[in-house]
Motif scaffolding. Structure first.
Motif, mmCIF file in Angstrom:
data_model
loop_
_atom_site.group_PDB
_atom_site.id
_atom_site.type_symbol
_atom_site.label_atom_id
_atom_site.label_comp_id
_atom_site.label_asym_id
_atom_site.label_seq_id
_atom_site.Cartn_x
_atom_site.Cartn_y
_atom_site.Cartn_z
ATOM 1 N N LEU A 366 1.047 -1.128 0.002
ATOM 2 C CA LEU A 366 -0.008 0.391 0.564
ATOM 3 C C LEU A 366 1.021 1.469 0.254
ATOM 4 O O LEU A 366 0.513 2.400 -0.563
ATOM 5 N N THR A 369 1.893 1.670 -3.556
ATOM 6 C CA THR A 369 0.311 1.912 -4.455
ATOM 7 C C THR A 369 -0.335 3.003 -4.243
ATOM 8 O O THR A 369 -1.453 3.793 -4.851
ATOM 9 N N GLU A 370 -0.010 4.567 -2.821
ATOM 10 C CA GLU A 370 -1.315 4.838 -2.583
ATOM 11 C C GLU A 370 -0.008 6.476 -1.889
ATOM 12 O O GLU A 370 1.227 5.892 -1.342
ATOM 13 N N ILE A 377 -1.664 4.475 6.771
ATOM 14 C CA ILE A 377 -1.461 3.568 5.462
ATOM 15 C C ILE A 377 -1.206 2.050 6.373
ATOM 16 O O ILE A 377 -2.550 1.360 6.292
ATOM 17 N N THR A 381 -4.213 -0.265 7.383
ATOM 18 C CA THR A 381 -3.865 -1.686 6.971
ATOM 19 C C THR A 381 -4.484 -2.820 8.299
ATOM 20 O O THR A 381 -5.490 -4.237 8.576
ATOM 21 N N LEU A 398 -8.607 5.073 -1.516
ATOM 22 C CA LEU A 398 -7.816 4.558 -2.037
ATOM 23 C C LEU A 398 -7.996 4.397 -3.619
ATOM 24 O O LEU A 398 -9.175 4.623 -4.085
ATOM 25 N N SER A 399 -6.680 4.420 -4.134
ATOM 26 C CA SER A 399 -6.156 3.667 -5.583
ATOM 27 C C SER A 399 -7.476 1.889 -6.181
ATOM 28 O O SER A 399 -7.841 1.667 -4.669
ATOM 29 N N GLY A 402 -5.524 0.178 -4.723
ATOM 30 C CA GLY A 402 -5.353 -0.195 -2.989
ATOM 31 C C GLY A 402 -6.786 -0.502 -2.152
ATOM 32 O O GLY A 402 -6.464 -1.581 -1.228
#
Length: 442
Positions: A366, A369-370, A377, A381, A398-399, A402
């Protein structure tokens, strides 16, 4: 027909457990995509995320439950929370009991595995007690909340808010029918007490509840029940004062509140992270020290066999006791005049190790990706892994990758890291013994 029967006989309890949750998520996704479920168009990914969050009783949201879903959609979410909390297998077998069907040994094995029981003996009695207990507790809480909310919101909305939050709280989901969760009720003692009572009771574990019903005296309680009750009490009390002192002067959380309301709010936010994702203050505005402490609580989680997730409280206690025994040169850890077998210690260490590996791996991915602060993060998680549902506010941003990672993590967290490992691996016993080798550690 014989082929199907043979396939069913080869399916392991962890696989059945995983497939049951997966089935609820898929059906829930389809239901949430219906036009009658939403107030506007909902993407497939957002529907999947919401269904996964509800089924795994997490509470993380990418769209506002209060505004994006109709009453029908919110009802679908509520049903997924209830099924995800008690387990589809439990509900299905209880239905068979009600209609008078006989429960086979394999079904008992499936059920005992889903409830984290070591053997199927007495599992039917536990299920009956569990369903009766759920009905009594949820009905009582619903009645109290309705008394508070019906005069404020009217009969229709008041009753719906009451039943939705009752089911969400007892199953440790953290979903709310209000955009700001329970922040408008931060100083309401009845709402605070009822909601926390629900997720604390739901987070103890049904084995503990059954033991308390059967054995009313402390001396006759099982070691598991004693460790769960004492551990929960100590951790909750310590957490209240930690949150209270760290956030005392924070103007964005409890700073502006009176002394009594500061303590009430600290209590709510201290007991919520181990089980439910409800919040009465803005989590993103809390001090970094509080967020780090909450991360620890979310990783620990609730009681074994409960509606909560995480590595579980007794798992942490066992490892602490084993560490203390090692440091004091004792042969084995002892608590309440009972020794803890090496098998339980090994299992506990395995669960924690797998939990750390899962959290580290997903946090690492993450961070790639974020575009968000590391602490946020990590918080997201662990919240997904512990199926808690608390967030600093980054869930909606979030993508696509993500969101998919969080969906997978919520699924892993609900099954449990050890169950997931058994699901993917093929454990086998061997009778071969090898000579011992020495390894230098520490």
């Amino acid at each position: 027909m014989n082929k199907i029967k043979n396939i069913l006989l080869t399916i392991s309890p962890p696989q059945i457990l995983a497939f049951s949750f997966l089935a609820i998520i898929i059906i829930g996704t389809l239901l949430l995509k219906l036009p009658i479920s939403t107030t506007a168009s909902l993407s497939w990914l957002d529907a999947l995320f919401t269904a996964a969050s509800a089924t795994t009783v997490t509470g993380l949201i990418v769209v506002d439950t209060a505004t994006e879903f109709t009453r029908i959609g919110q009802t679908f979410i509520m049903i997924m929370i209830q099924l995800g909390g008690i387990g589809l297998m439990t509900f299905a077998l209880f239905t068979l009991l009600v209609i008078g069907r006989k429960i086979t040994l394999k079904q008992r094995l499936f059920l005992s595995d889903s409830l984290n029981q070591t053997h199927p003996g007495g599992i039917i009695r536990l299920v009956r007690l569990m369903m009766i207990f759920i009905f009594v507790v949820e009905a009582s809480a619903f009645f109290v909340l309705a008394i508070v909310w019906v005069p404020t919101y009217g009969w229709s909305d008041g009753l719906f808010h009451s039943i939705f939050h009752t089911i969400s709280a007892f199953n440790n989901a953290g979903f709310s029918t209000w955009t700001n969760n329970l922040m408008d009720h931060v100083t309401d003692p009845i709402v605070n007490i009822v909601i926390t009572f629900l997720f604390i009771i739901g987070g103890l574990g049904f084995t503990v509840i059954a033991d308390l019903k059967s054995h009313r005296r402390w001396q006759t309680l099982s070691l598991h029940t004693k460790l769960t009750l004492v551990g929960a009490l100590v951790l909750n009390v310590v957490s209240i004062f930690v949150i209270f002192f760290i956030e005392y002067n924070n103007p964005n959380t409890i700073g502006p509140l009176s002394e009594g309301n500061k303590l009430l709010t600290s209590y709510f936010q201290a007991v919520a992270p181990r089980t439910a994702g409800f919040n009465t203050i803005d989590i993103g505005s809390m001090e970094d020290a509080s967020l780090l402490y909450i991360i620890m609580l979310m990783f620990i989680g609730g009681g074994t066999g409960s509606t909560a997730s995480g590595v579980k409280l007794t798992t942490i206690i066992v490892v602490i006791l084993a560490t203390y025994a090692f440091l004091t040169s004792k042969a084995e850890p002892v608590i309440f005049r009972r020794s803890i077998p090496i098998e339980i210690i090994t299992r506990s260490l395995s669960i924690i190790s797998l939990g750390i590996i899962v959290v580290f791996s997903f946090t690492f991915l993450l961070t790639i990706t974020e575009d968000a602060p590391f602490l946020s993060i990590l918080f997201e998680t662990v919240s997904a892994f512990g199926t808690v549902g608390l967030s600093t506010g980054i869930t909606g941003s979030l993508s696509t990758i993500g969101r998919l990672l969080i969906i997978l993590l919520m699924f892993i967290g609900r099954l449990g890291p050890l169950t997931m490992a058994f699901l993917l691996a093929r454990p086998h016993k061997t009778h071969i013994r090898y000579p011992k080798g020495n390894i230098f550690t520490g």
